[in-house]
Every structure is written in structure tokens, then in C-alpha cells.
Design a protein around this motif. Structure first.
Motif, PDB file in Angstrom:
ATOM      1  N   TYR A 142       0.212  -0.641  -0.060  1.00  0.00           N
ATOM      2  CA  TYR A 142      -0.076   0.229   0.058  1.00  0.00           C
ATOM      3  C   TYR A 142       1.100   0.948   0.142  1.00  0.00           C
ATOM      4  O   TYR A 142       1.590   0.832   1.126  1.00  0.00           O
ATOM      5  CB  TYR A 142      -0.905   0.248   1.659  1.00  0.00           C
ATOM      6  CG  TYR A 142      -2.626  -0.748   0.772  1.00  0.00           C
ATOM      7  CD1 TYR A 142      -3.158  -0.744   0.906  1.00  0.00           C
ATOM      8  CD2 TYR A 142      -1.677  -2.772   1.217  1.00  0.00           C
ATOM      9  CE1 TYR A 142      -4.222  -1.050   0.218  1.00  0.00           C
ATOM     10  CE2 TYR A 142      -2.659  -3.178   1.417  1.00  0.00           C
ATOM     11  CZ  TYR A 142      -4.470  -2.778   0.438  1.00  0.00           C
ATOM     12  OH  TYR A 142      -5.487  -3.615   1.044  1.00  0.00           O
ATOM     13  N   TYR A 143       0.604   2.559  -0.737  1.00  0.00           N
ATOM     14  CA  TYR A 143       1.613   3.282  -1.187  1.00  0.00           C
ATOM     15  C   TYR A 143       0.338   4.513  -0.732  1.00  0.00           C
ATOM     16  O   TYR A 143      -0.768   4.626  -1.027  1.00  0.00           O
ATOM     17  CB  TYR A 143       1.901   3.685  -2.485  1.00  0.00           C
ATOM     18  CG  TYR A 143       3.157   2.212  -2.459  1.00  0.00           C
ATOM     19  CD1 TYR A 143       4.161   2.932  -3.138  1.00  0.00           C
ATOM     20  CD2 TYR A 143       2.231   1.415  -3.234  1.00  0.00           C
ATOM     21  CE1 TYR A 143       4.945   1.532  -3.232  1.00  0.00           C
ATOM     22  CE2 TYR A 143       3.117   0.521  -4.159  1.00  0.00           C
ATOM     23  CZ  TYR A 143       4.312   0.295  -3.458  1.00  0.00           C
ATOM     24  OH  TYR A 143       5.646  -0.157  -4.897  1.00  0.00           O
ATOM     25  N   CYS A 144       1.106   5.718  -0.496  1.00  0.00           N
ATOM     26  CA  CYS A 144       0.180   7.193  -0.697  1.00  0.00           C
ATOM     27  C   CYS A 144       1.231   7.982  -1.275  1.00  0.00           C
ATOM     28  O   CYS A 144       2.223   7.566  -1.914  1.00  0.00           O
ATOM     29  CB  CYS A 144       0.327   7.889   0.996  1.00  0.00           C
ATOM     30  SG  CYS A 144       1.041   7.535   2.139  1.00  0.00           S
ATOM     31  N   ALA A 145       0.548   8.789  -2.026  1.00  0.00           N
ATOM     32  CA  ALA A 145       1.684   9.667  -2.914  1.00  0.00           C
ATOM     33  C   ALA A 145       0.416  10.846  -2.906  1.00  0.00           C
ATOM     34  O   ALA A 145      -0.361  11.216  -2.893  1.00  0.00           O
ATOM     35  CB  ALA A 145       1.507   8.653  -4.068  1.00  0.00           C
ATOM     36  N   ARG A 146       1.282  11.587  -3.667  1.00  0.00           N
ATOM     37  CA  ARG A 146       0.542  13.322  -3.674  1.00  0.00           C
ATOM     38  C   ARG A 146       0.429  13.193  -5.513  1.00  0.00           C
ATOM     39  O   ARG A 146       0.886  13.046  -6.125  1.00  0.00           O
ATOM     40  CB  ARG A 146       1.749  14.410  -3.707  1.00  0.00           C
ATOM     41  CG  ARG A 146       0.958  15.884  -3.939  1.00  0.00           C
ATOM     42  CD  ARG A 146       1.900  16.225  -3.264  1.00  0.00           C
ATOM     43  NE  ARG A 146       2.961  17.239  -4.476  1.00  0.00           N
ATOM     44  CZ  ARG A 146       4.256  18.402  -4.647  1.00  0.00           C
ATOM     45  NH1 ARG A 146       3.543  18.695  -3.630  1.00  0.00           N
ATOM     46  NH2 ARG A 146       4.807  18.481  -4.988  1.00  0.00           N
ATOM     47  N   GLY A 147      -1.127  13.459  -5.548  1.00  0.00           N
ATOM     48  CA  GLY A 147      -1.353  13.336  -6.989  1.00  0.00           C
ATOM     49  C   GLY A 147      -2.690  12.450  -6.489  1.00  0.00           C
ATOM     50  O   GLY A 147      -3.341  11.786  -6.151  1.00  0.00           O
TER      51      GLY A 147
END
Length: 119
Positions: free
Chosen positions: A95-100
């Protein structure tokens, strides 16, 4: 320097709720007009956009997950969080979090965190 870091349990039991937090440093999550996403990658599969929360708190969720997903934020901590209910082994993924947003073209990503759904 914008940094994102995922945190939360690495193991969740089936039927329980998967909860992760993304801590953002170097950039306020309330700054116009950015959105902040959760993305996951099951083993052997591609990236899947799960949902996002915008700078103003609006949320956008993948139709395939909308019945189970909830994204929220704590602006005082510059964090946003993911809750995925009623998990199954099919939810096992990095699981990743990202700006976008949904296009997965975000410019900053966390390292990702492995979450296994297993009894």
C-alpha cells in the motif's frame, strides 16, 4: 523536501478493518490544489488507485472499493488515513500513499508498506 510515509499494521485478519496512515512532511495537505491518494499493488499485479482526498477534504473513491473504503485526514498532524473494511486475502498488497490523483502520475510517493490479510 516532500516526504510521505505509510504506517500501520502489516497483518490484518480477514473480515477486519485495514487502517493505514500517511504522514506528510515538507508540504501541507491543505495547500491548494493538491490531492492525496492511496494506491496499492497486489503481488504479481499492477498498481490500483484506491481513492484520494483533496486539499479541501473532498474524497474520491474507486468504484470497485467505494462500499468498503474511507479516506480521512487530520490536518493538525498533516496526515491522511485509509480504512478498508471487511478485508479478504485479496486485499493483500503493498500500500502506497502519494501526492496526486487517479492517473497515478503523482510526483511524490511513500515507500509503500506491505499489508497481508491472513488468519
Amino acid at each position: 523536501q516532500v516526504q510521505l510515509q505509510e504506517s500501520g499494521p502489516g497483518l490484518v485478519k480477514p473480515s477486519q478493518t485495514l487502517s493505514l496512515t500517511c504522514t506528510v512532511s515538507g508540504h501541507s495537505i491543505t495547500t491548494s490544489y493538491y490531492v492525496w491518494s492511496w494506491i496499492r499493488q497486489p503481488p504479481g499485479k499492477g498498481l490500483e488507485w484506491m481513492g484520494a482526498i483533496s486539499y479541501d477534504g473532498s474524497t474520491y473513491n474507486s468504484p470497485s472499493l467505494k462500499s468498503r473504503i474511507s479516506i480521512s485526514r487530520d490536518t493538525s498532524k498533516n496526515q491522511f488515513s485509509l480504512q478498508l473494511t471487511s478485508v479478504t486475502p485479496g486485499d493483500t498488497a503493498v500500500y502506497y500513499c502519494a501526492r496526486g490523483g487517479e492517473t497515478l502520475s503523482g510526483d511524490y510517493w511513500g515507500q509503500g508498506t506491505q499489508v497481508a490479510v491472513s488468519a
